[in-house]
Structures are given as structure tokens and as C-alpha cells.
Design a protein around this motif. Sequence first.
Motif, short mmCIF file in Angstrom:
data_model
loop_
_atom_site.label_atom_id
_atom_site.label_comp_id
_atom_site.label_asym_id
_atom_site.label_seq_id
_atom_site.Cartn_x
_atom_site.Cartn_y
_atom_site.Cartn_z
N GLU A 21 6.54 5.96 -4.76
CA GLU A 21 6.89 6.68 -5.98
C GLU A 21 8.39 6.75 -6.22
OE1 GLU A 21 3.90 10.05 -7.51
OE2 GLU A 21 4.90 10.54 -5.61
N ASP A 22 9.15 7.03 -5.18
CA ASP A 22 10.60 7.16 -5.35
C ASP A 22 11.21 5.91 -5.97
OD1 ASP A 22 10.66 9.72 -4.40
OD2 ASP A 22 11.44 9.21 -2.41
N ASP A 23 10.60 4.74 -5.69
CA ASP A 23 11.15 3.48 -6.20
C ASP A 23 11.06 3.38 -7.72
OD1 ASP A 23 11.63 2.83 -3.59
OD2 ASP A 23 9.95 1.42 -3.40
N ALA A 24 10.21 4.19 -8.34
CA ALA A 24 10.07 4.15 -9.80
C ALA A 24 11.19 4.90 -10.50
CB ALA A 24 8.72 4.73 -10.21
N ALA A 25 12.03 5.61 -9.73
CA ALA A 25 13.11 6.40 -10.33
C ALA A 25 14.26 5.53 -10.80
CB ALA A 25 13.61 7.45 -9.33
N ALA A 26 14.39 4.31 -10.26
CA ALA A 26 15.51 3.45 -10.63
C ALA A 26 15.08 1.99 -10.56
CB ALA A 26 16.69 3.68 -9.69
N GLY A 27 15.18 1.29 -11.70
CA GLY A 27 14.91 -0.15 -11.70
C GLY A 27 13.43 -0.47 -11.69
N PRO A 28 13.09 -1.76 -11.81
CA PRO A 28 11.68 -2.17 -11.77
C PRO A 28 11.02 -1.74 -10.46
CG PRO A 28 13.08 -3.97 -12.53
CD PRO A 28 13.99 -2.89 -12.03
N LEU A 29 9.82 -1.26 -10.57
CA LEU A 29 9.05 -0.79 -9.43
C LEU A 29 8.45 -1.98 -8.70
CD1 LEU A 29 7.65 1.57 -7.88
CD2 LEU A 29 5.83 1.45 -9.61
N SER A 30 8.67 -2.07 -7.39
CA SER A 30 8.07 -3.13 -6.58
C SER A 30 6.66 -2.73 -6.18
CB SER A 30 8.92 -3.37 -5.33
OG SER A 30 8.33 -4.36 -4.51
N VAL A 31 5.69 -3.55 -6.55
CA VAL A 31 4.28 -3.30 -6.27
C VAL A 31 3.76 -4.40 -5.35
CG1 VAL A 31 1.98 -3.06 -7.26
CG2 VAL A 31 3.96 -2.21 -8.52
N HIS A 32 3.20 -3.99 -4.22
CA HIS A 32 2.62 -4.93 -3.26
C HIS A 32 1.13 -5.05 -3.54
CE1 HIS A 32 2.22 -6.22 1.27
NE2 HIS A 32 1.69 -7.09 0.43
N VAL A 33 0.69 -6.24 -3.91
CA VAL A 33 -0.70 -6.50 -4.27
C VAL A 33 -1.37 -7.32 -3.17
CG1 VAL A 33 -2.22 -7.74 -5.87
CG2 VAL A 33 -0.29 -6.40 -6.75
N VAL A 34 -2.57 -6.92 -2.78
CA VAL A 34 -3.40 -7.72 -1.87
C VAL A 34 -4.73 -7.97 -2.57
CG1 VAL A 34 -4.60 -7.80 0.32
CG2 VAL A 34 -2.31 -6.80 0.20
N ARG A 35 -5.00 -9.22 -2.80
CA ARG A 35 -6.29 -9.61 -3.36
C ARG A 35 -7.23 -9.93 -2.19
NH1 ARG A 35 -6.27 -14.23 -6.50
NH2 ARG A 35 -4.44 -15.01 -5.42
N ASN A 36 -8.35 -9.21 -2.13
CA ASN A 36 -9.19 -9.30 -0.93
C ASN A 36 -10.29 -10.36 -1.02
OD1 ASN A 36 -11.89 -7.90 -1.75
ND2 ASN A 36 -10.33 -6.45 -2.44
N ARG A 37 -10.39 -11.03 -2.17
CA ARG A 37 -11.35 -12.14 -2.33
C ARG A 37 -12.76 -11.78 -1.84
NH1 ARG A 37 -6.31 -14.19 -1.23
NH2 ARG A 37 -5.58 -15.82 -2.65
N PHE A 38 -13.21 -10.61 -2.30
CA PHE A 38 -14.57 -10.11 -2.06
C PHE A 38 -14.82 -9.64 -0.63
CE2 PHE A 38 -15.36 -12.98 -5.78
CZ PHE A 38 -15.59 -11.96 -6.70
N ARG A 39 -13.78 -9.45 0.16
CA ARG A 39 -13.99 -8.88 1.50
C ARG A 39 -14.46 -7.43 1.41
NH1 ARG A 39 -9.70 -12.52 2.23
NH2 ARG A 39 -9.93 -13.91 4.05
N LEU A 40 -13.90 -6.68 0.46
CA LEU A 40 -14.34 -5.30 0.28
C LEU A 40 -15.77 -5.26 -0.25
CD1 LEU A 40 -13.19 -2.49 0.76
CD2 LEU A 40 -12.35 -2.50 -1.60
N HIS A 41 -16.09 -6.14 -1.16
CA HIS A 41 -17.46 -6.27 -1.65
C HIS A 41 -18.43 -6.50 -0.49
CE1 HIS A 41 -20.76 -8.01 -4.19
NE2 HIS A 41 -20.96 -8.73 -3.10
N ARG A 42 -18.08 -7.39 0.44
CA ARG A 42 -18.95 -7.69 1.56
C ARG A 42 -19.12 -6.47 2.47
NH1 ARG A 42 -22.09 -10.13 0.92
NH2 ARG A 42 -23.39 -8.52 1.78
N ALA A 43 -18.00 -5.81 2.81
CA ALA A 43 -18.06 -4.66 3.72
C ALA A 43 -18.89 -3.53 3.12
CB ALA A 43 -16.65 -4.17 4.04
N VAL A 44 -18.71 -3.25 1.84
CA VAL A 44 -19.45 -2.15 1.21
C VAL A 44 -20.92 -2.51 1.06
CG1 VAL A 44 -19.69 -0.78 -0.89
CG2 VAL A 44 -17.42 -1.18 0.08
N ASN A 45 -21.23 -3.74 0.65
CA ASN A 45 -22.64 -4.12 0.54
C ASN A 45 -23.35 -4.06 1.89
OD1 ASN A 45 -24.18 -5.34 -1.98
ND2 ASN A 45 -21.97 -5.61 -2.34
N ASP A 46 -22.66 -4.46 2.96
CA ASP A 46 -23.28 -4.36 4.29
C ASP A 46 -23.54 -2.91 4.67
OD1 ASP A 46 -23.27 -7.10 4.53
OD2 ASP A 46 -21.52 -7.19 5.83
N ALA A 47 -22.60 -2.02 4.34
CA ALA A 47 -22.78 -0.60 4.64
C ALA A 47 -23.94 -0.01 3.84
CB ALA A 47 -21.49 0.17 4.36
#
Length: 348
Positions: A115-141
Motif C-alpha cells: 500500500e505505501d508504494d501507492a503514495a508516490a509514483g506508479p504502483l508496482s504490482v507483482h502478478v502470478v498467473r497460476n495456469r489452473f493450479r488453484l482450480h485443480r487444488a480447489v476441485n480436488d478439495a
Amino acid sequence: MTLRLVEFVVAGNEASDLLPVRSSALLRSYGARRGFWTVLDEGPVERCLALLLELDDGEWTARHVSADAGPENGRTEDGEALAHHDGWVYVFGSQFGSKAGPLRPRRAFVARFREDDAAAGPLSVHVVRNRFRLHRAVNDALAASPLTLLPAGDRVRDRFIVETLARGTSRAKSWVSRLAPDDLPLNVEAAAFTPAGTALLGLRFPVTEAGEPILVEVSGVPGMFATDPVWPRALGAYALTGVTPPGELTGFRAMVPTSDGGYAAVIGSIDALGKGSVLLDDHPGGGAVTSRHVRFRLPAGRTGESCRLVGESVADLAPFHHVEGLAELDGRQFYVTDEDHRVALWVG
């Protein structure tokens, strides 16, 4: 409950979720005494972050936040849920697809920023695309849980699962190995972290056979952001009982931790009416459902095993069908609704 409406126009788009700003530096930079993050609808996450701010003079304003996701710019869509954890704000993609299918890999992502990074300049956002790994884990559960789930329906399965598998196979995508013909499409619309660091994911779909909303507890979300990612593991599935009117289908729309160690949530329709939803073609009882503000607690000493949670109704939010975000702050309730080409904040 009497609600006051505050309207905004933010990049000509509607909002999902509502997360209180915790950074005093960020509030000071805007001259605000309180504020909320929201995520706009369906574009890339770095273009869809916005702040709803109550300024020191009591006026409300909205600010579209400039952000940069580096090499992942333009490669995500449909951020739906926001949550705080360990100094980060997390953004969860829906993991779903368009209303007529198929599933979209661009929506299978988790992002985070400071959050603090949004106070000055463009906010750096780290994105992770899981390519359906979360889909697999939740469906198995879900498959391993004792919960009886509402069947997907033939059209839903064909459009969301069969068609996704066919497209991925024709394009030689590695993620097809994480999909199975009997999977259920997931629509993640709510998220909150527990004190133990696990994440509760509130599903708009699927629901139980009795129409009750489901949440899934997931460990290891921060590990996705390591140099060598460690992918999340689903610990168990929970059905929220006692808050769905007979004959209706309700899914999670928003979720937040409460000061007493429990959780508040908004539940409502499994998809929107009048927008070509295949889900509602197969399950018409899930559309004309008004929103409801509820509370619940996780059982003490749980170890992630599947169980049923007893919910308590806080407020019937009728006639609203489309409450997308909830915050409880300073003894007041704040809701954001999904409106065409505007952001509507309701203050209780």
C-alpha cells in the motif's frame, strides 16, 4: 438499515470488492481520513485498481491508481477479491470465464502490492498467473469433502470444462493436465486471510445441493510469489448454513475479517440476470436472489477438515441483487454495488 449513496465515475467502469486502506502514508498523500481499495471490472489488474477516499473535509472522491505489472502487463483480467496479509494487499482473479464460458487462463491469477508504494509514483504490482493450479487444488478439495455439491448442469460442463479442455488441447497448452472432465468451474468472488496465514476463498459457484455458499481454505498463497514458486494447497471446504432462504441458491460475493475474530460476508446470486449466463440457464433459481450481509466463525482448533459453518444474518440488503464489496469500519457498514459505468458506495 438506512444507507446513504455516494457515486463515483472511475475509468467508466464498475467495481468489485471493498478493502479499507491501512497505510497512513497513503491516506496523507491524498489528504484523506479514510479510504478503500476497489478493483474495477474485467480489465488487466494493473489498469483496474482504484481508491475511494473520504477527504479530511468530509468530501468523497475516487482516484484511479497508476500501476505497473512489468512483464505481466495486459495478461490478466477479472480481478474480484481483495485481502490484506502481512503488509501486502492481495488481488484474486475470479479463476472463472465469461458468462457463456469457457474458462479463461487470464482470470487464473493472484497479484499483490504494498500500500505505501501507492503514495508516490506508479504502483508496482507483482502478478502470478497460476495456469489452473488453484482450480485443480480447489476441485480436488471439493471432491474429497463430504459436502454434496449442486451438479454443474450439462450446458455448464460443456461450455466451461469440455470446451476449455478442447481449446487447450488444440493449442498444446500445458495447463490442460490440470483440468479434468468432471471438474466444476470455480468463480472466486471473496477472500480473507486467517490469523494462521491461510486464505479463505469464497465461491460464488459452485454451491451445495441445498444452495448454500461454499468457502475453501488454502495454504501457501505467499509462496506463489517466491523466485521458485511453491503452489497453494487446499486444506478443506466449508459450507455456510442457516443463511440461504429455502429454494434459493446463494454464493459468496464479499468477505472480511471482523474485530472479534470472526468473518462478515455478503452472499447473493450465483450470476447476474439478463447477461447470457449459462449458469442461470442450468440453474434459474440462482439469479433472482437479493444480497444478504451475514457473519460466521471458523471452529476453534480446526485442522482444515471439511465441515459446515453456522451463519448468522446481519442485514437483508434487498432490493439489491448486486452487492460486490463489504467493509465494517468504525462501527459503520460500507457496501459497493456492481453498477453499469459507475461505482456506487453505500454508507450505513
